[in-house]
Scaffold this active site. Structure first.
Site, PDB file in Angstrom:
ATOM      1  N   LYS A  95       0.867  -1.183   0.000  1.00 26.62           N
ATOM      2  CA  LYS A  95       0.000   0.000   0.000  1.00 26.62           C
ATOM      3  C   LYS A  95       0.904   1.234   0.000  1.00 26.62           C
ATOM      4  O   LYS A  95       1.471   1.617   1.021  1.00 26.62           O
ATOM      5  CB  LYS A  95      -0.911   0.047   1.232  1.00 26.62           C
TER       6      LYS A  95
ATOM      7  N   GLY B 194       2.277   5.196  12.970  1.00 22.69           N
ATOM      8  CA  GLY B 194       2.908   3.981  13.486  1.00 22.69           C
ATOM      9  C   GLY B 194       2.280   3.497  14.781  1.00 22.69           C
ATOM     10  O   GLY B 194       2.148   2.292  15.013  1.00 22.69           O
TER      11      GLY B 194
ATOM     12  N   GLU C 118       8.985   1.944  11.069  1.00 22.70           N
ATOM     13  CA  GLU C 118      10.074   2.874  10.749  1.00 22.70           C
ATOM     14  C   GLU C 118       9.441   4.252  10.693  1.00 22.70           C
ATOM     15  O   GLU C 118       8.858   4.648   9.689  1.00 22.70           O
ATOM     16  CB  GLU C 118      10.690   2.445   9.412  1.00 22.70           C
ATOM     17  N   LEU C 119       9.534   4.977  11.822  1.00 21.12           N
ATOM     18  CA  LEU C 119       8.729   6.190  11.992  1.00 21.12           C
ATOM     19  C   LEU C 119       9.618   7.435  12.070  1.00 21.12           C
ATOM     20  O   LEU C 119      10.702   7.448  11.512  1.00 21.12           O
ATOM     21  CB  LEU C 119       7.834   6.009  13.227  1.00 21.12           C
TER      22      LEU C 119
ATOM     23  N   CYS D  80      13.266  10.762   6.565  1.00 17.94           N
ATOM     24  CA  CYS D  80      13.178  10.498   7.999  1.00 17.94           C
ATOM     25  C   CYS D  80      14.557  10.638   8.622  1.00 17.94           C
ATOM     26  O   CYS D  80      14.680  10.815   9.829  1.00 17.94           O
ATOM     27  CB  CYS D  80      12.551   9.142   8.272  1.00 17.94           C
TER      28      CYS D  80
END
Ligand code: UN1
Length: 507
Positions: A182, A243, A260-261, A294
């Site tokens: 997605k 997350g 993985e934020l 990030c």
């Protein structure tokens, strides 16, 4: 737009695919506007419940077959995916740049990152090793093996619209898993391009239908995936807020997740830093991808003795930055992803000022010819205190905060003194400081570097971070283990059945 045609992207695209079968769904059309010039590039039809069920069903059936393919044979297919990506690198790099807004150099770099993970996964397909152990019982053997897990759901973010998906997928495939992707609603066309590339390779290799699946949609679709007990692993990249929701939903059904934020990455500039070299790492880290990685550098923690000199260098370097169309290789900084991001950037600047931040390079929205999309902003720099609430928060934009320190202990405390824990660096030629920074009482991040910036990690290492970054690891090293299930096997080849722990049980 030659690259759209070369990648098989139409004006209107199905957004749901299970292998080479595209499913005509009745979901709403998701438009994709380029932040580069504001043009509508095309649209993708969202996945509806029927389409979703069809994908899940085909994926489950494909898994039953794919898991029995020898891993090196799966690796051979991934090798060919890497070859196809090499051929399409220019086209895909341009699409990434045009749909997401990062510079063409970085778009091409992102495709290179996909190629690199393919190469890594090919080698890995012959190295899915388990350990052997010595049994405490005579005539017994113990070992462990790694089996495929099943369906892996991959939720990816707009800022790396293709590479982060490929980290998960290429590893998942060699491990024997099937994947459902997605992508972000902000970059759906990149997912269509990737699906087309994969379909070509998979068809040629008779890969079962449903090993590579695509669904498109928003939050609701993410919720379907997170709650779906047929999906043992969800790997999600995005904001900490997202997350936490995904982690809670997957955790509630005792599924596995790789999160993985957000990051809030700092570089410590020591009194013993090579300032000229540090400058490149800091500026690229802060303004690369317009501050939307990030791993972007958000904070510089600078020793008081070099603070003024380094700040002046930064101000001068920012004066030389060229902001504009990212497909023009003369420009350093492209647009933010959309106007919401621009508003968040502006709100963060205001908040910073209200908390007492002093801007040494002012921000603002670019106006005039070439900036009609309204998404181009000026990278800016503010002198702040680490405890400002805005400094504790990740703003996905090119705002760089400067913080002064006296002792290395203080610098490390600042570095660690935020809720996030992804990437960190120290610029120093002083061995003692570097080692202290890397020690267990140094940086608390998943990535800690010396004399390079916070962004631009290679695929060979495990990628991810601690605290609000979510704790997951993707990409290199032994991150593959999260995509498999471990089985411990004990085999008795003796004529007796002794029990472990010396327990006597005779009949
Ligand atoms: C991300 O921003 O989600 O280390 C990934 C880097 C890239 C990956 C960033 N290799 O900056």
């Amino acid at each position: 737009m030659e690259f759209l045609k070369a990648l098989g992207i139409a004006k209107d695209n199905c957004g749901t695919s299970t292998g080479s079968v595209w499913i005509n769904t009745k979901g709403a059309a998701i438009p994709s506007y380029s932040p580069v010039d504001g043009a509508l590039i095309g649209s993708v039809y969202a996945t509806d419940k029927d389409g979703y069920e069809q994908v899940l069903h085909t994926a489950a059936r494909a898994f039953a077959e794919w898991r029995n393919w020898p891993a090196p044979r799966r690796g051979e297919v991934v090798r060919q995916v890497g070859e196809a990506l090499r051929e399409k690198k220019q086209w895909l790099g341009q699409l990434v740049s045009y749909e997401m807004g990062k510079s063409l150099q970085e778009g091409l770099g992102e495709v290179q990152e996909m190629i690199d993970i393919c190469d890594f996964a090919v080698g890995l397909s012959r190295q899915l090793h388990g350990l052997t152990m010595h049994s405490e019982r005579p005539g017994h053997r113990m070992y462990e093996q790694w089996h495929p897990l099943g369906i892996v759901g991959i939720i990816s973010a707009f800022n790396f619209p293709v590479a982060v998906w490929s980290w998960n997928t290429m590893l998942g495939w060699v491990c024997g898993d099937v994947c459902i992707w997605k992508p972000s609603e902000k970059c759906p066309l990149c997912s269509i391009a990737c699906q087309n590339i994969i379909n070509e390779v998979f068809t040629r290799n008779d890969v079962p239908q449903g090993v590579c699946n695509l669904v498109n949609g928003g939050r609701e679709l993410g919720e379907w995936l997170a709650a779906d007990t047929r999906i043992p692993l969800i790997s999600a990249t995005g904001s900490t807020r997202m997350g936490k929701a995904v982690g809670a939903a997957v955790g509630a059904r005792l599924g596995k997740s790789i999160l993985e934020l957000g990051g809030n990455n700092a570089i410590i500039i020591s009194k013993d830093a090579d300032l000229d070299m540090s400058l490149i790492g800091c500026v690229f880290g802060a303004v690369g991808t317009a501050g939307q990685r990030c791993t972007s550098t958000r904070r510089l923690i600078i020793h008081e003795s070099v603070y003024d000199a380094f700040r002046d260098k930064l101000v001068k370097a920012y004066g030389q930055l060229r902001i504009g169309n990212p497909l023009d290789q003369n420009n350093h900084v492209g647009p933010l992803i959309d106007k919401d991001a621009v508003n968040q950037y502006l709100a963060s600047i205001e908040k910073c000022k209200s908390e007492g931040g002093r801007f040494v390079v002012e921000g603002g929205v670019m106006e005039g010819a070439g900036f009609e999309s309204g998404c181009y902003v000026k990278p800016c720099i503010a002198e702040v205190s680490n405890d400002f609430s805005i400094v504790q928060h990740e703003t996905f934009a090119p705002i760089l905060y400067l913080i002064k320190y006296k002792t290395i202990d203080e610098a490390i405390a600042y570095q660690n003194g935020v809720p996030q824990g992804l990437s960190s660096s120290i610029m120093t030629l002083n061995l003692r400081e570097a080692e202290q920074f890397l020690s267990c009482s140094g940086s608390d991040c998943g990535i800690a570097n010396v004399n390079i910036g916070t962004s631009g990690a290679e695929i060979g290492g495990a990628f991810g971070g601690e605290k609000e970054t979510g704790g997951g690891r993707e990409s290199g090293s032994d991150a593959w283990k999260a995509y498999m299930r471990r089985q411990t096997n004990t085999i008795n080849y003796s004529t007796k059945l002794p029990l472990a722990q010396g327990i006597k049980f005779d009949l």
